[in-house]
Scaffold this active site. Sequence first.
Site: not given
Ligand SMILES: NC(=O)c1ccc[n+]([C@@H]2O[C@H](COP(=O)([O-])OP(=O)(O)OC[C@H]3O[C@@H](n4cnc5c(N)ncnc54)[C@H](OP(=O)(O)O)[C@@H]3O)[C@@H](O)[C@H]2O)c1
Length: 278
Positions: A157, A242, A47, A155, A104, A221, A129, A131
């Site tokens: 930062d 979600g 993205k 994280t 999104d 979800y 979160g 990310g």
């Molecule tokens: N419903 C929807 O339409 C939709 C859309 C997008 C995403 N999502 C969901 O949202 C979530 C995040 O997606 P993303 O795209 O943002 O992924 P991403 O960019 O990989 O970010 C992952 C996030 O989870 C944290 N994380 C991962 N493992 C962890 C752990 N063991 N302990 C603590 N924190 C942890 C990461 O922290 P760090 O920064 O420290 O790595 C980061 O904040 C996923 O579950 C995804 O399925 C849903």
Amino acid sequence: MHNAALAALGLNWRYLAFPVPPDQLREALAGAAAMRFVGVNLTVPHKRLALDMMDQLDESARAWGAVNTVRFEGQRADGTWQPIGQWTEPEEPARVRMHGFNTDADALLQALAEDLQWQPRGRSVLLLGAGGAGRVAALKLAASGVARLYLVNRTLDKARAVAEEIRTRYPECQVTLDYPHEPVDLLLNATSLGLRPQDPLPLDTARFPLRLAAAVYDMIYRPAETPLLQAARAAGQPAANGLSMLLYQGTRALEIWTGQPAPVAVMRRALMEHLHVA
Ligand SMILES: NC(=O)c1ccc[n+]([C@@H]2O[C@H](COP(=O)([O-])OP(=O)(O)OC[C@H]3O[C@@H](n4cnc5c(N)ncnc54)[C@H](OP(=O)(O)O)[C@@H]3O)[C@@H](O)[C@H]2O)c1
């Protein structure tokens, strides 16, 4: 959900998944354009990468700095552009360009309004979160009038960078890089904790007891009920997963490609059948 929608709309299109290595995203997009694809959705980590590859950026992609929906557009003989999915000219387009959108952020607010009757203006949010999804959610909430945003991320930062962006772009939103010491109107999980059955809760309940959140939204979800949602529901708090966010980013993308209203009920049913039975 897209294939169910395409069938309902009577469109002879298909929605397919293509795993693309990030370092070949540019070639993959060029290939899709050359093959006269109507559009594509992009997911992590594409993205952000796609932002620089678009010929045209919609305000939604520019504002959130991420592209999740690409619409391919053909050039007419008079030089104007028309979406390939809505092409009406007798001749094939000589040139095709890529137009990037982000669906999104709007989908999140639509889901919160529909599932939890939740509106952002003047509210306080604890966002877990930072990310890709957390960052866009934070910016969208700040842009939509959330008064106080608490950001927590493993994280630090990354959370700090998001907070800086909000302080620059939406100074009226008060951002804190910590758990709140007071109740919040919404707890939003944008971490991936909860995807696996053995995952711990995404929040430190010693620092912030769940009961201090008036409502809980988990972007995950599948599973339909994460431990976080289970705990919230057991405590009688309004809570939602979600699924609606996933649905609405998809309905909006489909409308961008087709120029027609999406068959929302058909898409929701397809999602529920596919995700929660699988
Ligand atoms: N419903 C929807 O339409 C939709 C859309 C997008 C995403 N999502 C969901 O949202 C979530 C995040 O997606 P993303 O795209 O943002 O992924 P991403 O960019 O990989 O970010 C992952 C996030 O989870 C944290 N994380 C991962 N493992 C962890 C752990 N063991 N302990 C603590 N924190 C942890 C990461 O922290 P760090 O920064 O420290 O790595 C980061 O904040 C996923 O579950 C995804 O399925 C849903």
